[in-house]
Enzyme design. Sequence first.
Site, short mmCIF file in Angstrom:
data_model
loop_
_atom_site.label_atom_id
_atom_site.label_comp_id
_atom_site.label_asym_id
_atom_site.label_seq_id
_atom_site.Cartn_x
_atom_site.Cartn_y
_atom_site.Cartn_z
N GLU A 13 0.80 -1.21 0.00
CA GLU A 13 0.00 0.00 0.00
C GLU A 13 0.84 1.27 0.00
OE1 GLU A 13 -4.03 -1.61 2.21
OE2 GLU A 13 -2.33 -1.01 3.45
N GLY A 79 -12.54 -4.13 1.67
CA GLY A 79 -13.55 -5.02 1.14
C GLY A 79 -14.87 -4.29 1.00
N MET A 173 -9.25 -2.92 8.35
CA MET A 173 -8.73 -3.32 9.65
C MET A 173 -7.91 -2.24 10.37
SD MET A 173 -7.74 -7.30 8.75
CE MET A 173 -7.36 -7.73 10.45
N GLU A 174 -7.93 -0.99 9.89
CA GLU A 174 -7.09 0.04 10.50
C GLU A 174 -7.74 1.42 10.66
OE1 GLU A 174 -4.99 -3.14 8.67
OE2 GLU A 174 -5.96 -1.52 7.54
N ASP A 197 -11.72 -6.48 -2.81
CA ASP A 197 -12.48 -7.73 -2.73
C ASP A 197 -13.90 -7.41 -2.29
OD1 ASP A 197 -12.80 -8.37 0.38
OD2 ASP A 197 -10.80 -7.58 0.08
#
Length: 231
Positions: A13, A79, A173-174, A197
């Site tokens: 990233e 996602g 997740m962050e 995704d």
Amino acid sequence: MAKIAIMGAMPEEIEPIVEKLENLKTTEYGANTYYEGVYGGKEVVVAYSKIGKVFATLTATLLIEKFGCDRLLFSGVAGAISEGLSIGDLIIADGLCQHDLDITAFGHPHGYVPEGEVCIPTDVNLRHLAKKIAKEKGLTLKEGVIATGDQFVANAERKSWIGETFDAHALEMEGASVAVVCSSLNVPFFILRAISDSADMDASFNFDAFLESSAKVSADFILSMVDALEV
């Protein structure tokens, strides 16, 4: 001179960003690597936190407190929850929540802790700038709530619950950890995610296939924002 923090969760990233920096210098601190450099005449500090809320909190805090960054831009992948999002689409967060934070046993809503917020808003000015850049580039930029949790969601039922509970469009997740840090320290922040995704049962396959290309899309946009920022 003001410094701009650019953050991701994984090497993929931030690699497209780091490779475009001039006068590159690396600093090892807190079991992580921070890349200081210049882009478009502006000082930036880039780091990937590693995956998850705890590492993201640590990295965001150090970017602000140790390196003196006064704005934080996050570039990464997410996602999709919303059916209106497809792989490769760009979404900016207007707010971030923690879908795995649960003290409902005490009568609080999901994602809430006392003295906190369920959903923390991102900086309005940075969002406006992103929309202006997207228009100039002819890009479609989606906007909505992004949900954060220490889970890689690959389950349609869980995805549906997160979407309904938080009115969330995407998950990762962050981001909400970064939001807590920046909000607490009064640092304007911006979260951009490229959809990698569909956060369903095929998520692991799609994620592996599209991570690199989606991360580059997000990184290119972040660098355009750095170009446009006034320091």
